[in-house]
Write a protein that holds these residues in place. Structure first.
Motif, PDB file in Angstrom:
ATOM      1  N   VAL A 169      -7.744  -6.889  -2.752  1.00 34.11           N
ATOM      2  CA  VAL A 169      -7.065  -6.076  -1.751  1.00 34.11           C
ATOM      3  C   VAL A 169      -6.929  -6.887  -0.461  1.00 34.11           C
ATOM      4  CG1 VAL A 169      -9.269  -4.994  -1.087  1.00 34.11           C
ATOM      5  CG2 VAL A 169      -7.124  -3.871  -0.495  1.00 34.11           C
ATOM      6  N   ALA A 226       0.813  -1.214   0.000  1.00 26.85           N
ATOM      7  CA  ALA A 226       0.000   0.000   0.000  1.00 26.85           C
ATOM      8  C   ALA A 226       0.846   1.263   0.000  1.00 26.85           C
ATOM      9  CB  ALA A 226      -0.923   0.003   1.222  1.00 26.85           C
ATOM     10  N   LEU A 240      -6.192   4.916  -3.267  1.00 29.94           N
ATOM     11  CA  LEU A 240      -7.469   4.208  -3.160  1.00 29.94           C
ATOM     12  C   LEU A 240      -8.301   4.709  -1.977  1.00 29.94           C
ATOM     13  CD1 LEU A 240      -6.159   0.614  -3.928  1.00 29.94           C
ATOM     14  CD2 LEU A 240      -7.528   2.068  -5.438  1.00 29.94           C
ATOM     15  N   ILE A 243      -2.245  -4.667  -2.584  1.00 32.57           N
ATOM     16  CA  ILE A 243      -3.149  -4.842  -3.709  1.00 32.57           C
ATOM     17  C   ILE A 243      -2.591  -5.998  -4.539  1.00 32.57           C
ATOM     18  CG2 ILE A 243      -4.193  -3.756  -5.744  1.00 32.57           C
ATOM     19  CD1 ILE A 243      -4.865  -2.373  -3.106  1.00 32.57           C
ATOM     20  N   VAL A 277      -5.506  -0.942   4.565  1.00 30.02           N
ATOM     21  CA  VAL A 277      -5.191  -1.630   3.314  1.00 30.02           C
ATOM     22  C   VAL A 277      -3.702  -1.957   3.342  1.00 30.02           C
ATOM     23  CG1 VAL A 277      -4.937  -1.316   0.824  1.00 30.02           C
ATOM     24  CG2 VAL A 277      -7.006  -0.525   1.982  1.00 30.02           C
ATOM     25  N   LEU A 327      -7.834  -0.926 -11.828  1.00 28.97           N
ATOM     26  CA  LEU A 327      -7.507  -2.095 -10.998  1.00 28.97           C
ATOM     27  C   LEU A 327      -8.693  -3.048 -10.894  1.00 28.97           C
ATOM     28  CD1 LEU A 327      -5.531  -0.202  -8.203  1.00 28.97           C
ATOM     29  CD2 LEU A 327      -4.562  -1.802  -9.865  1.00 28.97           C
ATOM     30  N   LEU A 344     -11.316  -5.818  -4.985  1.00 32.01           N
ATOM     31  CA  LEU A 344     -11.093  -4.409  -4.668  1.00 32.01           C
ATOM     32  C   LEU A 344     -12.398  -3.622  -4.627  1.00 32.01           C
ATOM     33  CD1 LEU A 344      -9.219  -2.025  -4.144  1.00 32.01           C
ATOM     34  CD2 LEU A 344      -8.853  -1.833  -6.609  1.00 32.01           C
ATOM     35  N   ALA A 350      -8.394  -6.861  -9.623  1.00 28.11           N
ATOM     36  CA  ALA A 350      -7.505  -6.742  -8.459  1.00 28.11           C
ATOM     37  C   ALA A 350      -8.249  -7.115  -7.180  1.00 28.11           C
ATOM     38  CB  ALA A 350      -6.975  -5.313  -8.353  1.00 28.11           C
TER      39      ALA A 350
END
Lengths: 329, 218
Positions: A172, A72, A113, A213, A210, A165, A187, A170
């Protein structure tokens, strides 16, 4: 800024111990490009700021057959320059579009994000929902949502990387105070549309962060993103679209189209994706996907113009993902 | 409780979680424990409480002591604490690029980073560029000032001049990474800096000249 205590934990576990379960008492500091401005304007007023700068595990990018695992705290510039990110032009285009070397070298992926909405009612201290949305519905809503805006939330998700993403599938990794709080989720589940003032626009609990990713290998998917901006400057785009497609033998077998800056969350357009399946990508079919995307738009009093911009963004993102010229610039 | 104890695997006897769950009064009392000077300057602090602390920043090649609070931005530490007033407070959130300095060689907006976050990293402000900056106001001795500053002067790339220090530092960072940049790349690369006078028409040719000069070895 209100005075606060500063904590600089060295590990994920230590970072979690510094965070409060009470909303607003602690805030997580990544690159600072958003949080410091919010604190100066007293929009957020934490008692403690927890900096993740010294948590080494959040600064690494690992690439293997499973894809890319990005901490992150990796800066946007580090992600852009990493050799493995070349397979994700959608992500690279989104980072390049941010177009400020200061934001690219200082801003982090996690911070990008988790940044707060740009909504001027929110930034002027009227709260995220500004009188349950009525102030915005009846006020100047030119930059607000045209999808998912029937509830009190009218702001748009500000993230410029999230559409790309999410289009790429993606996930997370989120961590929390207890081992069972650790979760790896799509995500898109990080974002939510708040229904009342006690909720934020992220699904994170106040003491969760977070951590990474996870980007799957791109495989055979073409991918691209396209932003419609007012000018070439560093401003946020008016609308954005990201697309991933699998087109083998000339027709699309899989598609994912995600819009940005148009809804309180990144907006996954199932309508646009469905419209292009089994068809070749060309000006006509890509344009039809844009039409399909806006078929469910519900613009507010001052943002009808965004409907046409979404048509264009979807069309051009799809053409780019298919490796075709967009016809614009 | 002091920062060292807190850094030792959280075994200080006072849970950090309990600290924040406690009453406001208890939290305030705890927060007052660390006074000025308690932060070891040699090591990066683990916890810094409300109030002034003396830290050391590496600015323009010199180790400089400055008193900061946790909320003090790098820009405030430079301008108010160290009297380095080149970087400018133009925008609240760094969106103008006016406070650009180099931190560890990277361009950052000094007004959107805390001074505490900059301990141990080399900071370069416009005052730290080569030569004596006062030379700009008088006869320009070639080689006495930084090539970027010289090109700005030669191209009259300042009007009110308020954005200039941030611009110059942004150019330094951009050219360090893109020494052979084209004009189009320069325009794109400097998007993070705004000039309300609109001096871009002179800034861009100045930067193009720096690239040419470097190519010609001057």
């Amino acid at each position: 800024m209100k005075a606060f205590e500063y904590a600089a934990p060295r590990s994920e576990q230590e970072a979690l111990e510094f965070l409060s379960a009470d909303r607003g008492r602690t805030e997580v500091l990544a690159g600072g490009t958003d949080l410091l401005g919010l604190m100066k304007k007293l929009i957020v007023t934490p008692d403690r700021v927890v900096s993740l700068r010294q948590v080494g595990s959040l600064h690494t990018i690992d690439a293997d057959s499973q894809g890319l695992r990005v901490g992150a705290m990796v800066t946007l510039e580090e992600l852009l320059d990493h050799p493995a990110s070349a397979q994700y032009p959608a992500v690279q285009q989104a980072i390049r579009s941010i177009s400020s070397q200061q934001l690219q070298s200082q801003g982090t992926l996690g911070g990008e994000l988790c940044q707060r909405p740009r909504c001027w009612y929110f930034r002027d201290g009227h709260g995220l929902l500004a009188e349950s949305g009525t102030a915005i519905a009846e006020g100047d809503n030119r930059y607000h949502a045209i999808f998912g805006n029937s509830g009190p939330a009218k702001f748009v998700c500000p993230s410029r990387l999230a559409p790309a993403l999410i289009a790429l599938g993606a996930r997370v990794r989120v961590i929390g105070p207890n081992a069972e709080d650790e979760t790896v989720m799509p995500l898109e589940h990080l974002f939510r549309t708040p229904k009342h003032d006690q909720q934020r626009e992220h699904s994170l609990a106040p003491d969760q962060i977070v951590a990474q990713i996870l980007l799957p290998p791109v495989g055979e998917r073409g991918n691209a993103s396209y932003e419609v901006r007012h000018g070439a400057g560093p401003e946020y785009p008016l609308v954005a679209a990201a697309a991933t497609i699998v087109a083998i033998g000339g027709v699309v077998s899989e598609a994912r189209i995600v819009l940005g800056q148009v809804a309180p969350t990144p907006w996954i357009s199932a309508e646009a994706a469905a419209s292009i399946i089994s068809l070749p990508v060309n000006e006509e079919t890509a344009g039809a996907a844009g039409d399909a995307a806006v078929s469910v738009a519900t613009p507010l009093s001052h943002n009808e113009y965004k409907v046409q911009l979404v048509r264009v963004a979807v069309k051009r993102a799809l053409l780019l993902a298919a490796g075709l010229e967009t016809g614009g610039f | 409780m002091n920062p060292t104890e807190l850094s030792a695997h959280g075994k200080s006897g006072v849970s950090r979680r309990a600290f924040l769950k406690g009453s406001g009064a208890a939290a305030a009392a705890t927060a007052l424990v660390h006074g000025p000077g308690l932060v070891a300057e040699e090591t990066k602090p683990n916890v810094v409480s409300v109030g002034l602390n003396t830290i050391t920043l590496d600015v323009n090649g010199k180790q400089q002591k400055v008193d900061v609070e946790p909320r003090t931005t790098l820009l405030e530490a430079l301008r108010l604490g160290l009297n380095l007033t080149g970087a400018k407070p133009i925008s609240v959130d760094g969106s103008s690029g006016g406070s650009t300095v180099l931190l560890g060689g990277k361009p950052v907006s000094a007004n959107s980073i805390l001074a505490l976050e900059c301990i141990g990293k080399p900071i370069v402000t416009v005052e730290g560029l080569g030569g004596n900056s006062t030379a700009i106001s008088g006869e320009i001795a070639v080689g006495a000032i930084d090539p970027v500053c010289r090109a700005f002067v030669n191209h009259d790339a300042s009007q009110c001049g308020f954005c200039t220090p941030g611009f110059v530092m942004a150019v330094k960072a951009f050219l360090a990474k893109n020494p052979k940049a084209t004009e189009a790349q320069i325009r794109e690369g400097l998007n993070g800096n705004l000039c309300r006078c609109g001096t871009y028409a002179n800034v861009i040719p100045a930067v193009v000249d720096v690239v040419k000069g470097a190519r010609n070895g001057s």
